[in-house]
Every structure is written in structure tokens, then in C-alpha cells.
Design a protein around this motif. Structure first.
Motif, PDB file in Angstrom:
ATOM      1  N   UNK A  61       0.847  -1.364  -0.308  1.00  0.00           N
ATOM      2  CA  UNK A  61      -0.103  -0.100   0.069  1.00  0.00           C
ATOM      3  C   UNK A  61       0.980   1.308  -0.050  1.00  0.00           C
ATOM      4  N   UNK A  62       1.839   1.295   0.954  1.00  0.00           N
ATOM      5  CA  UNK A  62       2.713   2.454   0.874  1.00  0.00           C
ATOM      6  C   UNK A  62       3.419   2.576  -0.312  1.00  0.00           C
ATOM      7  N   UNK A  63       4.067   1.423  -0.994  1.00  0.00           N
ATOM      8  CA  UNK A  63       4.706   1.753  -2.136  1.00  0.00           C
ATOM      9  C   UNK A  63       3.667   2.142  -3.304  1.00  0.00           C
ATOM     10  N   UNK A  64       2.622   1.622  -3.431  1.00  0.00           N
ATOM     11  CA  UNK A  64       1.598   2.319  -4.395  1.00  0.00           C
ATOM     12  C   UNK A  64       1.361   3.773  -4.035  1.00  0.00           C
ATOM     13  N   UNK A  65       1.258   4.243  -2.864  1.00  0.00           N
ATOM     14  CA  UNK A  65       0.858   5.433  -2.525  1.00  0.00           C
ATOM     15  C   UNK A  65       1.959   6.457  -3.096  1.00  0.00           C
ATOM     16  N   UNK A  66       3.302   6.116  -2.723  1.00  0.00           N
ATOM     17  CA  UNK A  66       4.399   6.945  -3.175  1.00  0.00           C
ATOM     18  C   UNK A  66       4.436   6.833  -4.692  1.00  0.00           C
ATOM     19  N   UNK A  67       4.154   5.854  -5.504  1.00  0.00           N
ATOM     20  CA  UNK A  67       4.107   5.594  -6.753  1.00  0.00           C
ATOM     21  C   UNK A  67       3.117   6.564  -7.339  1.00  0.00           C
ATOM     22  N   UNK A  68       1.788   6.577  -6.914  1.00  0.00           N
ATOM     23  CA  UNK A  68       0.813   7.383  -7.399  1.00  0.00           C
ATOM     24  C   UNK A  68       1.177   8.895  -7.266  1.00  0.00           C
TER      25      UNK A  68
END
Length: 202
Positions: A61-68
Motif C-alpha cells: 500500500x505504501x509503495x503504491x501511494x508513493x508511486x501514485x
């Protein structure tokens, strides 16, 4: 998953919906195992261990947040988001703080979590989203709140990282060194904060 994170036109990324679904299932699985204390094996396959490892869903989830969060930035060439960083901060705050503060206030009032100095310190750390830096306070009011604190801190650090990237030469070697330095620095800073926070007596 929509990449509308900085006031720009939505960019649909259907493939990321599957990743988010896997992360949701993983997080649900680990919490369900913790509550039910479920254990099972299927031959050499340890189902319990699989469920326990579901906490990696949070990392996803955190990785996706950073990517987006970073997508619009890369399209703009690392320039500030529309409206500036203050507008960015207001949108992020509006996304998580209202519901969080309502739930937090209900818990604080219902549990009379303000009748001692320790309670007041704990409550203040929760309202400032800094409660995840001590073992005594991270789960004191609601176990699930720690993820919101982590997300809020990510939002605070993100503009600093963007500004650092803007002044860094656009070369692969420099980027690798910068990422490595940030990683090591983050671990050292985290270790120091945890040591200092651990000495608090809430």
C-alpha cells in the motif's frame, strides 16, 4: 487506481487495482489470523505463516501511494503541484484527518483518556500523528491508527524528497547515490527517534 493525487486529470491504471486487491486481502488475512489465532497446514504448506506474512500488504500500500503521488511530478518535470505545496497539503489533510479526528475524539472521550498526565501525552501524540514512535502509545487507543500516522508522515516527507530531486543532477549515478544515502539516513534517523521516544514516560 487513479493517479489523481496532485490536482491533475485522472490517469487510470487498471493493473494497479489488482495489486491493491492483493494488498487488501493480505492485510485482512493477517488481522483475521491475529484475532482468531487460526493455525493450519496443508502438507508442507504452512497456511498460518502465509497469513502472518500478510503484513507485507501494508508495504505494498505504501509503495503504491508513493508511486501514485510521484506520477504527476514526473510528468511536470519535478515542478510543484498545481496550487503549490500548501494546496497539496490541504488536499492530503482533507483526505484523512476529518474521519480520523472524529474517531479519535470519540475514543478519547469514551475512555476518559485525559485523566492523567500520561493520558494527556498519549492523546496529544495521537492528535499530532506522532504516536507511532513509542511502543507505549502506538496501539494504545486503536491498533489500526498506526497506519494513518505512517501515511501522514509520508505526505510530509514527500515534498522534501521532491525538492531534493529537483536540485540533484539528472544522472543515474547521482540518483543511485542519493537513494542509497536517503535510505541509510532514514534508517539512522528512525533508530535515533525510536531511542529518544522510548525514554518518554507517558
Amino acid at each position: 487506481v487513479d493517479a489523481e493525487v496532485a490536482g491533475e486529470k485522472n490517469v487510470r491504471l487498471p493493473g494497479l487495482d489488482g495489486l491493491r486487491a492483493l494488498a487488501c486481502i493480505a492485510v485482512f488475512g493477517v488481522h483475521w489470523q491475529q484475532i482468531t489465532e487460526f493455525t493450519a497446514k496443508l502438507g508442507p504448506f504452512d497456511i498460518t505463516e502465509l497469513l502472518i506474512k500478510g503484513n507485507t500488504g501494508v508495504s505494498l500500500f505504501v509503495t503504491l501511494s508513493g508511486f501514485l503521488l510521484s506520477m504527476p511530478m514526473w510528468r511536470r518535470g519535478s515542478s510543484p503541484p498545481p496550487g503549490g505545496w500548501l494546496s497539496f497539503a490541504m488536499r492530503r489533510a482533507a483526505r484523512i484527518l476529518p474521519a480520523y479526528y472524529v474517531c479519535l475524539t470519540v475514543l478519547v472521550v469514551a475512555r476518559l483518556h485525559f485523566t492523567s498526565v500520561g493520558d494527556l501525552i498519549d492523546t496529544a501524540l495521537h492528535y499530532t500523528l506522532l504516536f507511532n514512535y513509542t511502543e507505549r502509545t502506538i496501539y494504545s487507543l486503536a491498533a489500526s491508527f498506526w497506519a494513518l500516522a505512517l501515511l501522514a508522515q509520508l505526505y510530509v516527507l514527500f515534498p522534501l524528497l521532491v525538492m531534493l530531486l529537483r536540485v540533484t543532477p539528472a544522472r543515474k549515478g547521482h540518483a543511485v547515490v542519493m537513494v542509497a544515502a536517503l535510505t541509510v539516513g532514514s534508517y539512522l534517523a528512525h533508530a535515533w527517534v525510536m531511542r529518544v521516544a522510548g525514554n518518554l514516560q507517558p
